[in-house]
Design a protein around this motif. Sequence first.
Motif, PDB file in Angstrom:
ATOM      1  N   SER A  17       0.838  -1.205   0.000  1.00 61.86           N
ATOM      2  CA  SER A  17       0.000   0.000   0.000  1.00 61.86           C
ATOM      3  C   SER A  17       0.869   1.249   0.000  1.00 61.86           C
ATOM      4  O   SER A  17       2.003   1.239   0.490  1.00 61.86           O
ATOM      5  CB  SER A  17      -0.899   0.025   1.240  1.00 61.86           C
ATOM      6  OG  SER A  17      -1.777  -1.076   1.267  1.00 61.86           O
ATOM      7  N   ARG A  19       0.052   5.769   0.289  1.00 64.75           N
ATOM      8  CA  ARG A  19      -0.906   6.862   0.322  1.00 64.75           C
ATOM      9  C   ARG A  19      -0.251   8.093  -0.271  1.00 64.75           C
ATOM     10  O   ARG A  19       0.765   8.583   0.237  1.00 64.75           O
ATOM     11  CB  ARG A  19      -1.393   7.169   1.732  1.00 64.75           C
ATOM     12  CG  ARG A  19      -2.529   8.189   1.729  1.00 64.75           C
ATOM     13  CD  ARG A  19      -3.146   8.434   3.085  1.00 64.75           C
ATOM     14  NE  ARG A  19      -2.396   9.409   3.869  1.00 64.75           N
ATOM     15  CZ  ARG A  19      -2.939  10.160   4.811  1.00 64.75           C
ATOM     16  NH1 ARG A  19      -4.223  10.053   5.093  1.00 64.75           N
ATOM     17  NH2 ARG A  19      -2.191  11.001   5.502  1.00 64.75           N
ATOM     18  N   TYR A  60     -14.016   6.411  -9.919  1.00 64.90           N
ATOM     19  CA  TYR A  60     -12.865   5.530  -9.994  1.00 64.90           C
ATOM     20  C   TYR A  60     -12.834   4.847 -11.352  1.00 64.90           C
ATOM     21  O   TYR A  60     -13.865   4.399 -11.856  1.00 64.90           O
ATOM     22  CB  TYR A  60     -12.909   4.450  -8.902  1.00 64.90           C
ATOM     23  CG  TYR A  60     -12.817   4.992  -7.509  1.00 64.90           C
ATOM     24  CD1 TYR A  60     -13.963   5.212  -6.748  1.00 64.90           C
ATOM     25  CD2 TYR A  60     -11.586   5.313  -6.949  1.00 64.90           C
ATOM     26  CE1 TYR A  60     -13.878   5.717  -5.469  1.00 64.90           C
ATOM     27  CE2 TYR A  60     -11.491   5.823  -5.662  1.00 64.90           C
ATOM     28  CZ  TYR A  60     -12.638   6.027  -4.934  1.00 64.90           C
ATOM     29  OH  TYR A  60     -12.553   6.551  -3.657  1.00 64.90           O
ATOM     30  N   VAL A  64      -8.950   0.431 -10.903  1.00 62.49           N
ATOM     31  CA  VAL A  64      -8.527   0.755  -9.535  1.00 62.49           C
ATOM     32  C   VAL A  64      -9.680   0.622  -8.547  1.00 62.49           C
ATOM     33  O   VAL A  64      -9.462   0.689  -7.325  1.00 62.49           O
ATOM     34  CB  VAL A  64      -7.928   2.169  -9.430  1.00 62.49           C
ATOM     35  CG1 VAL A  64      -6.815   2.357 -10.462  1.00 62.49           C
ATOM     36  CG2 VAL A  64      -8.984   3.249  -9.573  1.00 62.49           C
ATOM     37  N   ARG A  67      -9.715  -0.946  -4.887  1.00 59.63           N
ATOM     38  CA  ARG A  67      -8.347  -0.954  -4.345  1.00 59.63           C
ATOM     39  C   ARG A  67      -7.895   0.440  -3.931  1.00 59.63           C
ATOM     40  O   ARG A  67      -7.121   0.578  -2.985  1.00 59.63           O
ATOM     41  CB  ARG A  67      -7.377  -1.522  -5.386  1.00 59.63           C
ATOM     42  CG  ARG A  67      -7.686  -2.934  -5.815  1.00 59.63           C
ATOM     43  CD  ARG A  67      -6.586  -3.494  -6.717  1.00 59.63           C
ATOM     44  NE  ARG A  67      -6.435  -2.739  -7.959  1.00 59.63           N
ATOM     45  CZ  ARG A  67      -5.306  -2.135  -8.320  1.00 59.63           C
ATOM     46  NH1 ARG A  67      -4.227  -2.198  -7.556  1.00 59.63           N
ATOM     47  NH2 ARG A  67      -5.258  -1.468  -9.473  1.00 59.63           N
ATOM     48  N   PHE A  68      -8.333   1.455  -4.654  1.00 58.37           N
ATOM     49  CA  PHE A  68      -7.923   2.829  -4.375  1.00 58.37           C
ATOM     50  C   PHE A  68      -9.086   3.585  -3.742  1.00 58.37           C
ATOM     51  O   PHE A  68     -10.251   3.359  -4.076  1.00 58.37           O
ATOM     52  CB  PHE A  68      -7.529   3.549  -5.663  1.00 58.37           C
ATOM     53  CG  PHE A  68      -6.252   3.082  -6.308  1.00 58.37           C
ATOM     54  CD1 PHE A  68      -5.598   1.930  -5.895  1.00 58.37           C
ATOM     55  CD2 PHE A  68      -5.695   3.816  -7.346  1.00 58.37           C
ATOM     56  CE1 PHE A  68      -4.428   1.508  -6.499  1.00 58.37           C
ATOM     57  CE2 PHE A  68      -4.521   3.417  -7.954  1.00 58.37           C
ATOM     58  CZ  PHE A  68      -3.897   2.263  -7.538  1.00 58.37           C
ATOM     59  N   LEU A  81      -4.865   9.887  -1.966  1.00 62.94           N
ATOM     60  CA  LEU A  81      -5.197   8.683  -2.707  1.00 62.94           C
ATOM     61  C   LEU A  81      -4.577   7.504  -1.962  1.00 62.94           C
ATOM     62  O   LEU A  81      -3.358   7.335  -1.959  1.00 62.94           O
ATOM     63  CB  LEU A  81      -4.676   8.730  -4.138  1.00 62.94           C
ATOM     64  CG  LEU A  81      -5.106   7.544  -5.017  1.00 62.94           C
ATOM     65  CD1 LEU A  81      -6.631   7.605  -5.257  1.00 62.94           C
ATOM     66  CD2 LEU A  81      -4.368   7.544  -6.348  1.00 62.94           C
ATOM     67  N   MET A  83      -3.861   3.770  -1.808  1.00 59.50           N
ATOM     68  CA  MET A  83      -3.729   2.707  -2.801  1.00 59.50           C
ATOM     69  C   MET A  83      -3.363   1.409  -2.095  1.00 59.50           C
ATOM     70  O   MET A  83      -2.302   1.319  -1.469  1.00 59.50           O
ATOM     71  CB  MET A  83      -2.658   3.075  -3.828  1.00 59.50           C
ATOM     72  CG  MET A  83      -2.899   4.418  -4.497  1.00 59.50           C
ATOM     73  SD  MET A  83      -1.729   4.777  -5.808  1.00 59.50           S
ATOM     74  CE  MET A  83      -0.217   4.911  -4.869  1.00 59.50           C
ATOM     75  N   LEU A  86      -1.585  -3.127  -4.344  1.00 56.54           N
ATOM     76  CA  LEU A  86      -0.931  -2.594  -5.537  1.00 56.54           C
ATOM     77  C   LEU A  86      -0.394  -3.705  -6.424  1.00 56.54           C
ATOM     78  O   LEU A  86       0.042  -4.758  -5.949  1.00 56.54           O
ATOM     79  CB  LEU A  86       0.193  -1.641  -5.128  1.00 56.54           C
ATOM     80  CG  LEU A  86      -0.301  -0.264  -4.677  1.00 56.54           C
ATOM     81  CD1 LEU A  86       0.766   0.464  -3.882  1.00 56.54           C
ATOM     82  CD2 LEU A  86      -0.744   0.562  -5.874  1.00 56.54           C
ATOM     83  N   ASP A  90       0.239  -0.912 -11.773  1.00 56.91           N
ATOM     84  CA  ASP A  90      -0.054   0.408 -11.195  1.00 56.91           C
ATOM     85  C   ASP A  90       1.156   1.335 -11.263  1.00 56.91           C
ATOM     86  O   ASP A  90       1.049   2.525 -10.927  1.00 56.91           O
ATOM     87  CB  ASP A  90      -0.481   0.272  -9.728  1.00 56.91           C
ATOM     88  CG  ASP A  90      -1.811  -0.459  -9.573  1.00 56.91           C
ATOM     89  OD1 ASP A  90      -1.912  -1.298  -8.650  1.00 56.91           O
ATOM     90  OD2 ASP A  90      -2.736  -0.176 -10.356  1.00 56.91           O
ATOM     91  N   TYR A  94       2.071   9.587 -10.926  1.00 56.76           N
ATOM     92  CA  TYR A  94       0.733   9.980 -10.486  1.00 56.76           C
ATOM     93  C   TYR A  94       0.675  11.493 -10.344  1.00 56.76           C
ATOM     94  O   TYR A  94       1.531  12.097  -9.685  1.00 56.76           O
ATOM     95  CB  TYR A  94       0.395   9.305  -9.162  1.00 56.76           C
ATOM     96  CG  TYR A  94       0.024   7.848  -9.337  1.00 56.76           C
ATOM     97  CD1 TYR A  94       0.984   6.907  -9.680  1.00 56.76           C
ATOM     98  CD2 TYR A  94      -1.293   7.416  -9.181  1.00 56.76           C
ATOM     99  CE1 TYR A  94       0.646   5.575  -9.862  1.00 56.76           C
ATOM    100  CE2 TYR A  94      -1.634   6.087  -9.359  1.00 56.76           C
ATOM    101  CZ  TYR A  94      -0.665   5.171  -9.708  1.00 56.76           C
ATOM    102  OH  TYR A  94      -1.004   3.849  -9.893  1.00 56.76           O
TER     103      TYR A  94
END
Length: 120
Positions: A17, A19, A60, A64, A67-68, A81, A83, A86, A90, A94
């Motif tokens: 993960s 963020r 979304y 994603v 998951r996001f 965000l 995430m 992953l 991905d 971003y």
Amino acid sequence: QVQLVESGGGLVQAGGSLRLSCAASGRTFSNLAMGWFRQAPGKEREYAAGISWNGGITYYADDVKGRFTISRDNAKNTVYLQMNSLKPEDTAVYYCAAGGTLYYGAYINWGQGTQVTVSS
């Protein structure tokens, strides 16, 4: 005009993960829809997630969804965000963006981007 600065990118293993955060300054943040886009090498920029000015509506992309999670804190002028789960696909730069609506073509202010790399 609004200035956007992303942070939180990095290298993570598949299944992990991250963020991402995007701090905004300038124009009134709470009036703006906010979005996260991503662009992988050799691919077009993809609209990954968006959130309305008050957080009441979110968008979304199919790849994603589940998951996001996009969220915002208008008191801190920040959009996030989260995430999870992953995948190597991905991996991308971003970008945070601000606009008038959630429509992908409505975003007019962009951050510089933060790299997310997911290893298999």
